[in-house]
Design an enzyme around this catalytic site. Structure first.
Site, PDB file in Angstrom:
ATOM      1  N   HIS A  15       0.689  -1.039  -0.023  1.00 17.94           N
ATOM      2  CA  HIS A  15       0.130  -0.026   0.098  1.00 17.94           C
ATOM      3  C   HIS A  15       0.722   1.252  -0.149  1.00 17.94           C
ATOM      4  CE1 HIS A  15      -3.110   2.756   2.276  1.00 17.94           C
ATOM      5  NE2 HIS A  15      -3.403   2.404   0.766  1.00 17.94           N
ATOM      6  N   ARG A  16       0.675   2.081  -1.008  1.00 17.57           N
ATOM      7  CA  ARG A  16       1.584   3.199  -1.311  1.00 17.57           C
ATOM      8  C   ARG A  16       2.998   3.000  -1.045  1.00 17.57           C
ATOM      9  NH1 ARG A  16      -1.897   7.104   3.119  1.00 17.57           N
ATOM     10  NH2 ARG A  16      -3.943   6.138   2.690  1.00 17.57           N
ATOM     11  N   GLU A  42       0.455  -0.493  -4.864  1.00 13.86           N
ATOM     12  CA  GLU A  42      -0.633   0.327  -4.982  1.00 13.86           C
ATOM     13  C   GLU A  42      -0.043   1.806  -4.596  1.00 13.86           C
ATOM     14  OE1 GLU A  42      -4.141   3.220  -3.400  1.00 13.86           O
ATOM     15  OE2 GLU A  42      -2.007   2.558  -2.771  1.00 13.86           O
ATOM     16  N   ASP A  44      -1.112   6.438  -5.575  1.00 18.37           N
ATOM     17  CA  ASP A  44      -2.136   7.425  -5.582  1.00 18.37           C
ATOM     18  C   ASP A  44      -1.557   8.562  -6.571  1.00 18.37           C
ATOM     19  OD1 ASP A  44      -4.000   6.509  -3.582  1.00 18.37           O
ATOM     20  OD2 ASP A  44      -2.108   6.808  -2.343  1.00 18.37           O
ATOM     21  N   HIS A  57      -1.189  11.045  -1.947  1.00 16.62           N
ATOM     22  CA  HIS A  57      -2.429  10.445  -1.271  1.00 16.62           C
ATOM     23  C   HIS A  57      -3.346  11.658  -1.220  1.00 16.62           C
ATOM     24  CE1 HIS A  57      -5.239   9.369   1.648  1.00 16.62           C
ATOM     25  NE2 HIS A  57      -5.219   8.115   0.762  1.00 16.62           N
ATOM     26  N   GLU A 117      -4.130   4.184  -8.478  1.00 17.10           N
ATOM     27  CA  GLU A 117      -5.314   4.890  -7.956  1.00 17.10           C
ATOM     28  C   GLU A 117      -5.301   6.152  -7.998  1.00 17.10           C
ATOM     29  OE1 GLU A 117      -6.261   4.573  -3.673  1.00 17.10           O
ATOM     30  OE2 GLU A 117      -8.036   6.147  -4.155  1.00 17.10           O
ATOM     31  N   LYS A 119      -6.549   9.653  -7.945  1.00 11.66           N
ATOM     32  CA  LYS A 119      -7.151  10.345  -6.736  1.00 11.66           C
ATOM     33  C   LYS A 119      -7.262  11.817  -6.998  1.00 11.66           C
ATOM     34  CE  LYS A 119      -6.856   8.603  -2.398  1.00 11.66           C
ATOM     35  NZ  LYS A 119      -7.733   7.799  -1.820  1.00 11.66           N
ATOM     36  N   ASP A 238       0.135  -2.343   4.261  1.00  8.49           N
ATOM     37  CA  ASP A 238       1.253  -1.277   4.525  1.00  8.49           C
ATOM     38  C   ASP A 238       2.283  -2.135   4.990  1.00  8.49           C
ATOM     39  OD1 ASP A 238      -0.608   0.781   4.483  1.00  8.49           O
ATOM     40  OD2 ASP A 238      -1.109   0.972   6.650  1.00  8.49           O
TER      41      ASP A 238
HETATM   42  O1  G3P Z   1      -6.466   1.423  -2.998  1.00  7.35           O
HETATM   43  C1  G3P Z   1      -6.696   1.060  -1.881  1.00  7.35           C
HETATM   44  C2  G3P Z   1      -6.416   2.212  -0.837  1.00  7.35           C
HETATM   45  O2  G3P Z   1      -5.172   2.913  -1.360  1.00  7.35           O
HETATM   46  C3  G3P Z   1      -7.807   3.041  -0.821  1.00  7.35           C
HETATM   47  O3  G3P Z   1      -7.809   4.008   0.169  1.00  7.35           O
HETATM   48  O4  G3P Z   1      -7.135   6.265   1.040  1.00  7.35           O
HETATM   49  O5  G3P Z   1      -5.491   4.399   0.954  1.00  7.35           O
HETATM   50  O6  G3P Z   1      -6.190   5.750  -1.091  1.00  7.35           O
HETATM   51  P1  G3P Z   1      -6.435   5.149   0.127  1.00  7.35           P
HETATM   52 MG    MG Z   2      -4.657   4.719  -2.294  1.00  6.45          MG
END
Ligand code: G3P
Ligand code: MG
Length: 247
Positions: A15-16, A42, A44, A57, A117, A119, A238
């Site tokens: 994540h990120r 993933e 953003d 993000h 993603e 955003k 994470d």
């Molecule tokens: O893509 C999953 C997750 O990243 C979505 O929420 O706020 O972390 O971008 P957020």
């Molecule tokens: Mg995200």
């Protein structure tokens, strides 16, 4: 080679980057994910005042950098003058908010696929998605597996129109009751929801209808084990290192 993100998709997705270990959405985070063994992350994406696509993000730089203000109101050079590492840990001082172009190169060199993603700042969804797709068309390595995801329906619609070949994921916190209609309306290949709302029943129903099911952000291995036992397609975390033994 197929460019389908979902073909041989790893079940554990950073994540990120791997933002439990390094400042989110930075090159250090992407490298941390690869070092831990991630095959996919993933990130953003949004745009700056001078229409450069960057990886960040929040709509503002306040939380993650030493600056203040909206990403959309700063030029790329203003954005890249900021320190995006020290707030996470002083040892990451000097990390920058990366451009999407640089990110594509680094993530590809690290041998990972990408869940990008979209955003957008609210109101800037068409501009954000259009610019991200322009950058991808110019800079995406031909063999790089990549998908889009977004909470923003308009972003998914624009992506479907401008780059229909890139798979799309429908992001939500709670799966809506009319999820099938919504996924079909944007030609989504997958549904991604907050893990606390992913029941065995909804996972089975979504998969039986021919869609993949991913969850975010799972950091407790007990939750991950339950979801993996329910045959979830992907877990966004994470802390990918906590999950590999379970997948
Ligand atoms: O893509 C999953 C997750 O990243 C979505 O929420 O706020 O972390 O971008 P957020
Ligand atoms: Mg995200």
């Amino acid at each position: 080679m197929s460019s389908s993100y979902f073909e041989n998709m790893p079940r554990i997705v950073g994540h990120r980057g791997a933002c439990g270990h390094a400042p989110e959405n930075t090159i250090a985070s992407f490298k941390a994910a690869a070092d831990l063994g991630c095959k996919s992350i993933e990130i953003d994406g949004m745009v700056t005042a001078d229409n450069e696509a960057v990886v960040c993000h929040d709509t503002s730089v306040n939380r993650c950098t030493d600056g203040m203000g909206a990403v959309l109101l700063k030029t790329l050079s203003e954005i890249q003058a900021l320190d995006a590492g020290s707030k996470f840990d002083p040892k990451f001082q000097g990390e920058k908010i990366p451009t999407l172009e640089e990110t594509l190169r680094v993530v590809h060199d690290l041998g990972m696929s990408l869940n990008l993603e979209i955003k957008p700042a609210s109101g800037w969804q068409v501009e954000t998605t259009t610019r991200i797709i322009e950058v991808l068309k110019e800079h995406r390595p031909a063999d790089m597996k990549l998908m889009f995801s977004s909470f923003n329906i308009e972003a998914l619609e624009v992506a479907q129109k401008l780059a229909p070949e890139i798979e799309r994921g429908y992001l939500c916190e709670v799966p809506p009751s009319d999820w099938e209609r919504r996924l079909k309306a944007v030609g989504a290949a997958s549904l991604h929801c907050h893990h606390s709302f992913a029941t065995k029943e909804i996972i089975e129903a979504v998969q039986a209808a021919g869609f993949k099911f991913l969850v975010y952000t799972v950091n407790d291995p007990k939750d991950a084990k339950r979801l993996l036992d329910w045959n979830i397609d992907g877990i966004i975390t994470d802390f990918p290192d906590r999950m590999f033994d379970l997948a």
